[in-house]
Design a protein around this motif. Sequence first.
Motif, PDB file in Angstrom:
ATOM      1  N   PHE B  62      -5.837  47.299 160.582  1.00  0.00           N
ATOM      2  CA  PHE B  62      -7.166  47.890 160.737  1.00  0.00           C
ATOM      3  C   PHE B  62      -8.244  46.806 160.879  1.00  0.00           C
ATOM      4  N   THR B  63      -9.081  46.956 161.901  1.00  0.00           N
ATOM      5  CA  THR B  63     -10.201  46.052 162.112  1.00  0.00           C
ATOM      6  C   THR B  63     -11.445  46.879 162.388  1.00  0.00           C
ATOM      7  N   VAL B  64     -12.523  46.526 161.713  1.00  0.00           N
ATOM      8  CA  VAL B  64     -13.798  47.190 161.984  1.00  0.00           C
ATOM      9  C   VAL B  64     -14.730  46.174 162.637  1.00  0.00           C
ATOM     10  N   PHE B  65     -15.379  46.612 163.707  1.00  0.00           N
ATOM     11  CA  PHE B  65     -16.340  45.797 164.430  1.00  0.00           C
ATOM     12  C   PHE B  65     -17.719  46.405 164.286  1.00  0.00           C
ATOM     13  N   LEU B  66     -18.719  45.561 164.065  1.00  0.00           N
ATOM     14  CA  LEU B  66     -20.091  46.041 163.928  1.00  0.00           C
ATOM     15  C   LEU B  66     -20.984  45.358 164.958  1.00  0.00           C
ATOM     16  N   ASN B  67     -21.700  46.164 165.715  1.00  0.00           N
ATOM     17  CA  ASN B  67     -22.683  45.662 166.680  1.00  0.00           C
ATOM     18  C   ASN B  67     -24.048  46.172 166.237  1.00  0.00           C
ATOM     19  N   LYS B  68     -24.777  45.324 165.495  1.00  0.00           N
ATOM     20  CA  LYS B  68     -26.039  45.767 164.895  1.00  0.00           C
ATOM     21  C   LYS B  68     -27.094  46.094 165.937  1.00  0.00           C
ATOM     22  N   SER B  69     -27.121  45.311 167.010  1.00  0.00           N
ATOM     23  CA  SER B  69     -28.164  45.545 168.019  1.00  0.00           C
ATOM     24  C   SER B  69     -27.974  46.900 168.682  1.00  0.00           C
ATOM     25  N   ALA B  70     -26.714  47.320 168.816  1.00  0.00           N
ATOM     26  CA  ALA B  70     -26.437  48.612 169.425  1.00  0.00           C
ATOM     27  C   ALA B  70     -26.335  49.721 168.386  1.00  0.00           C
ATOM     28  N   LYS B  71     -26.408  49.359 167.118  1.00  0.00           N
ATOM     29  CA  LYS B  71     -26.212  50.310 166.014  1.00  0.00           C
ATOM     30  C   LYS B  71     -24.893  51.072 166.217  1.00  0.00           C
ATOM     31  N   HIS B  72     -23.845  50.310 166.385  1.00  0.00           N
ATOM     32  CA  HIS B  72     -22.545  50.873 166.721  1.00  0.00           C
ATOM     33  C   HIS B  72     -21.459  50.148 165.944  1.00  0.00           C
ATOM     34  N   LEU B  73     -20.518  50.927 165.427  1.00  0.00           N
ATOM     35  CA  LEU B  73     -19.331  50.295 164.855  1.00  0.00           C
ATOM     36  C   LEU B  73     -18.084  51.030 165.339  1.00  0.00           C
ATOM     37  N   SER B  74     -16.986  50.297 165.289  1.00  0.00           N
ATOM     38  CA  SER B  74     -15.736  50.886 165.737  1.00  0.00           C
ATOM     39  C   SER B  74     -14.609  50.452 164.812  1.00  0.00           C
ATOM     40  N   LEU B  75     -13.624  51.298 164.736  1.00  0.00           N
ATOM     41  CA  LEU B  75     -12.414  51.032 163.951  1.00  0.00           C
ATOM     42  C   LEU B  75     -11.245  50.943 164.930  1.00  0.00           C
ATOM     43  N   HIS B  76     -10.538  49.821 164.886  1.00  0.00           N
ATOM     44  CA  HIS B  76      -9.368  49.626 165.726  1.00  0.00           C
ATOM     45  C   HIS B  76      -8.130  49.672 164.855  1.00  0.00           C
ATOM     46  N   ILE B  77      -7.139  50.429 165.290  1.00  0.00           N
ATOM     47  CA  ILE B  77      -5.864  50.511 164.584  1.00  0.00           C
ATOM     48  C   ILE B  77      -4.783  50.043 165.556  1.00  0.00           C
ATOM     49  N   VAL B  78      -4.137  48.933 165.197  1.00  0.00           N
ATOM     50  CA  VAL B  78      -3.107  48.368 166.082  1.00  0.00           C
ATOM     51  C   VAL B  78      -1.924  47.846 165.253  1.00  0.00           C
ATOM     52  N   PRO B  79      -0.691  48.260 165.522  1.00  0.00           N
ATOM     53  CA  PRO B  79      -0.339  49.367 166.402  1.00  0.00           C
ATOM     54  C   PRO B  79      -0.492  50.696 165.676  1.00  0.00           C
ATOM     55  N   SER B  80      -0.786  51.738 166.374  1.00  0.00           N
ATOM     56  CA  SER B  80      -0.934  53.064 165.768  1.00  0.00           C
ATOM     57  C   SER B  80       0.440  53.616 165.383  1.00  0.00           C
ATOM     58  N   GLN B  81       0.466  54.326 164.251  1.00  0.00           N
ATOM     59  CA  GLN B  81       1.696  54.917 163.745  1.00  0.00           C
ATOM     60  C   GLN B  81       1.476  56.410 163.505  1.00  0.00           C
ATOM     61  N   PRO B  82       2.511  57.222 163.586  1.00  0.00           N
ATOM     62  CA  PRO B  82       2.338  58.669 163.352  1.00  0.00           C
ATOM     63  C   PRO B  82       1.672  58.986 162.005  1.00  0.00           C
ATOM     64  N   GLY B  83       1.952  58.162 160.990  1.00  0.00           N
ATOM     65  CA  GLY B  83       1.343  58.367 159.683  1.00  0.00           C
ATOM     66  C   GLY B  83      -0.162  58.121 159.659  1.00  0.00           C
TER      67      GLY B  83
END
Lengths: 115, 112
Positions: B62-83
Amino acid sequence: GAGVSQSPSNKVTEKGKDVELRCDPISGHTALYWYRQRLGQGLEFLIYFQGNSAPDKSGLPSDRFSAERTGESVSTLTIQRTQQEDSAVYLCASSLLGGYNSPLHFGNGTRLTVT
Amino acid sequence: DQQVKQNSPSLSVQEGRISILNCDYTNSMFDYFLWYKKYPAEGPTFLISISSIKDKNEDGRFTVFLNKSAKHLSLHIVPSQPGDSAVYFCAASRGGSEKLVFGKGTKLTVNP
């Protein structure tokens, strides 16, 4: 178990009745929170306790809602004269100290249905 | 006024691929952001957080990215699992407040 325990898990009540929801936090956690989640919505903050005091009760929707905490442990959320819009899942959470470095641990919630 | 928005109610990905969940916020006073995961009939569980002084925080898959200027964050899950199939909530708070403001959630389905 060591988690946050809430009771009852489900409650169906008639409009106008009072209900009381109970939360047993993780032992030793000083901070306790109540949130609710209405259908299709995100979690909505209701109230925060630090010990037995409630420094932030800004989320309580009306004076029909009240909460208390005793012994720095159990908390009860009381809704008087329930209305249909009170139907929601009420979630309790606790954290060790409160603050940024102390994640919230949620219980499984009480699903309240007002008919 | 919804201060934390998750504009995608659902997302479906294949096992092993990347899942990207997005969150936008409007309140520039928010300085701490969290992701919670929720399975049906259970309470949310804390996943990962990020302070506004950082732009990335990583914990295993799990990685979270924050872009303050855009007021945007995202969560990346790699690799994704059924659970990983669950509803993911983005939440934000501001200094001095114990109150978390949550988005409405994104339901992630990871197909085997």
